[in-house]
Design a protein around this motif. Structure first.
Motif, PDB file in Angstrom:
ATOM      1  N   UNK A 135      21.430   8.394 100.013  1.00  0.00           N
ATOM      2  CA  UNK A 135      21.259   7.134  99.282  1.00  0.00           C
ATOM      3  C   UNK A 135      19.997   7.059  98.432  1.00  0.00           C
ATOM      4  N   UNK A 136      18.845   7.349  99.012  1.00  0.00           N
ATOM      5  CA  UNK A 136      17.586   7.188  98.282  1.00  0.00           C
ATOM      6  C   UNK A 136      16.693   8.401  98.534  1.00  0.00           C
ATOM      7  N   UNK A 137      16.509   9.207  97.502  1.00  0.00           N
ATOM      8  CA  UNK A 137      15.670  10.401  97.625  1.00  0.00           C
ATOM      9  C   UNK A 137      15.171  10.817  96.251  1.00  0.00           C
ATOM     10  N   UNK A 138      14.071  11.548  96.238  1.00  0.00           N
ATOM     11  CA  UNK A 138      13.514  12.097  95.008  1.00  0.00           C
ATOM     12  C   UNK A 138      13.116  13.550  95.250  1.00  0.00           C
ATOM     13  N   UNK A 139      13.018  14.305  94.160  1.00  0.00           N
ATOM     14  CA  UNK A 139      12.572  15.692  94.234  1.00  0.00           C
ATOM     15  C   UNK A 139      12.103  16.114  92.850  1.00  0.00           C
ATOM     16  N   UNK A 140      11.118  16.983  92.785  1.00  0.00           N
ATOM     17  CA  UNK A 140      10.628  17.498  91.513  1.00  0.00           C
ATOM     18  C   UNK A 140      11.530  18.630  91.025  1.00  0.00           C
ATOM     19  N   UNK A 141      11.886  18.589  89.745  1.00  0.00           N
ATOM     20  CA  UNK A 141      12.640  19.656  89.117  1.00  0.00           C
ATOM     21  C   UNK A 141      11.684  20.523  88.307  1.00  0.00           C
ATOM     22  N   UNK A 142      11.693  21.829  88.556  1.00  0.00           N
ATOM     23  CA  UNK A 142      10.838  22.767  87.826  1.00  0.00           C
ATOM     24  C   UNK A 142      11.553  23.239  86.563  1.00  0.00           C
ATOM     25  N   UNK A 143      10.938  23.032  85.399  1.00  0.00           N
ATOM     26  CA  UNK A 143      11.544  23.371  84.123  1.00  0.00           C
ATOM     27  C   UNK A 143      11.138  24.773  83.678  1.00  0.00           C
ATOM     28  N   UNK A 144      12.067  25.485  83.031  1.00  0.00           N
ATOM     29  CA  UNK A 144      11.784  26.827  82.530  1.00  0.00           C
ATOM     30  C   UNK A 144      10.618  26.832  81.556  1.00  0.00           C
ATOM     31  N   UNK A 145      10.516  25.787  80.748  1.00  0.00           N
ATOM     32  CA  UNK A 145       9.467  25.720  79.736  1.00  0.00           C
ATOM     33  C   UNK A 145       8.153  25.179  80.279  1.00  0.00           C
ATOM     34  N   UNK A 146       8.085  25.018  81.585  1.00  0.00           N
ATOM     35  CA  UNK A 146       6.883  24.484  82.210  1.00  0.00           C
ATOM     36  C   UNK A 146       6.987  22.992  82.459  1.00  0.00           C
ATOM     37  N   UNK A 147       6.172  22.485  83.374  1.00  0.00           N
ATOM     38  CA  UNK A 147       6.187  21.073  83.694  1.00  0.00           C
ATOM     39  C   UNK A 147       7.328  20.726  84.636  1.00  0.00           C
ATOM     40  N   UNK A 148       7.472  19.445  84.877  1.00  0.00           N
ATOM     41  CA  UNK A 148       8.528  19.006  85.775  1.00  0.00           C
ATOM     42  C   UNK A 148       8.893  17.558  85.476  1.00  0.00           C
ATOM     43  N   UNK A 149      10.021  17.132  86.008  1.00  0.00           N
ATOM     44  CA  UNK A 149      10.437  15.733  86.002  1.00  0.00           C
ATOM     45  C   UNK A 149      10.895  15.416  87.416  1.00  0.00           C
ATOM     46  N   UNK A 150      11.040  14.127  87.708  1.00  0.00           N
ATOM     47  CA  UNK A 150      11.462  13.720  89.044  1.00  0.00           C
ATOM     48  C   UNK A 150      12.954  13.422  89.043  1.00  0.00           C
ATOM     49  N   UNK A 151      13.665  14.101  89.920  1.00  0.00           N
ATOM     50  CA  UNK A 151      15.084  13.841  90.118  1.00  0.00           C
ATOM     51  C   UNK A 151      15.233  12.713  91.126  1.00  0.00           C
ATOM     52  N   UNK A 152      16.078  11.735  90.825  1.00  0.00           N
ATOM     53  CA  UNK A 152      16.316  10.623  91.744  1.00  0.00           C
ATOM     54  C   UNK A 152      17.797  10.466  92.018  1.00  0.00           C
ATOM     55  N   UNK A 153      18.144  10.026  93.216  1.00  0.00           N
ATOM     56  CA  UNK A 153      19.557   9.836  93.526  1.00  0.00           C
ATOM     57  C   UNK A 153      20.148   8.728  92.665  1.00  0.00           C
TER      58      UNK A 153
END
Length: 293
Positions: free
Chosen positions: A46-64
């Motif tokens: 239901x409710x979770x987050x995780x960092x996504x690692x990007x090939x070009x560097x940096x990240x964004x937060x994945x949310x359910x």
């Protein structure tokens, strides 16, 4: 009927745009190490987050789930969120998410993408899938939440539509705990379950489960039973019914022991085909499947 009357069909037109076939992708996260976790976060958690690692560097937060089930948004503090559980989808979820992710990288604080782009033809956007944008072998470090307060920066209050969406989302949360990679305990009303997304090919996994079932080793202990399985985005998700009075952590050891037995059963298939009793058990397991799309 004369020859002229029989010649019916589409007229040749050199300027006609060729029709694009929309091909359904049954295993959209194939090739990503985080495939089981992505499926879990999209379908069961239901409710979770995780960092996504990007090939070009940096990240964004994945949310359910994001506010009002948005595809992506940028919080007022600049934190970028990509939503997994959206109501609109095309035949390829990975491409939908990839297009939303690319939008997110150019968005500014306060921007919201309500729905993913599901209309652009695939050949016009060839490198938009998650597999094109993410580090393929990166694991997901999942953080579970008891509510959706992470939608807002610290010390911020929800207002308007966001406040209404937040209240509804919080009310729908079922207690959930992670017991390992792709394995989640959930308390659904008066019932508790273990849902375990497995990375193996379906036929092999079914054979291994059948071997354990025929040997009486498919359970998690007294008061538990194998309930059946889901097919979700190309992978099989075995489900066990558990004692709802027991806390999630009480099942961690039993789940690990079952995992050890399952791995041994998978390895044994290389040299020992299923016997008659195990084939009957497999047929019974197949009859207890449900496909999610």
């Amino acid at each position: 009927m004369g020859k002229g009357g029989r010649k019916k069909g589409p007229k040749k037109d050199a300027n006609r745009t060729p029709k694009v076939r929309d091909v359904f992708v049954g295993q959209p996260f194939e090739g990503l190490t985080a495939e089981p976790e992505l499926i879990a976060l999209r379908e069961f958690v239901p409710s979770a987050t995780a960092k996504l690692s990007l090939k070009d560097g940096g990240d964004v937060t994945l949310g359910t789930v994001l506010p009002m089930a948005a595809a992506a948004f940028v919080r007022s503090d600049g934190e970028r969120y990509l939503g997994l559980q959206v109501q609109t989808r095309s035949s390829d979820i990975s491409r939908d998410l990839g297009r939303s992710l690319r939008w997110l990288l150019e968005a500014k604080p306060g921007d919201v993408l309500a729905v993913p782009d599901t209309t652009m033809p695939p050949q016009a956007d060839e490198h938009a899938r998650l597999q094109d944008l993410l580090v393929a072998d990166a694991e997901l470090d999942v953080t579970l939440h008891t509510d959706f307060a992470w939608w807002l920066p610290e010390d911020a209050d929800a207002t308007g539509d966001v406040a209404v969406s937040l209240e509804r989302a919080n009310a729908a949360i079922m207690p959930t705990e992670r017991l390992g990679a792709g394995a989640y305990w959930v308390l659904a009303g008066e019932k508790a379950h273990l849902r375990w997304i497995r990375p193996e090919q379906e036929n092999l996994l079914l054979q291994a489960l059948a071997r354990l079932s025929a040997a009486g080793e498919l359970g998690l202990g007294e008061g538990t039973r194998y309930a059946g399985s889901f097919r979700a985005h190309g992978l099989l998700v075995p489900v066990w019914d558990l004692d709802p009075e027991a806390h999630a952590r009480e099942w961690a050891e039993a789940k690990d022991q079952l995992g050890t037995r399952l791995e041994a059963a998978l390895k044994s298939l290389d040299s020992e085909p299923l016997n008659a009793a195990e084939r009957r058990a497999r047929d019974g397991l197949i009859g207890r499947q449900l496909t999610l799309r």
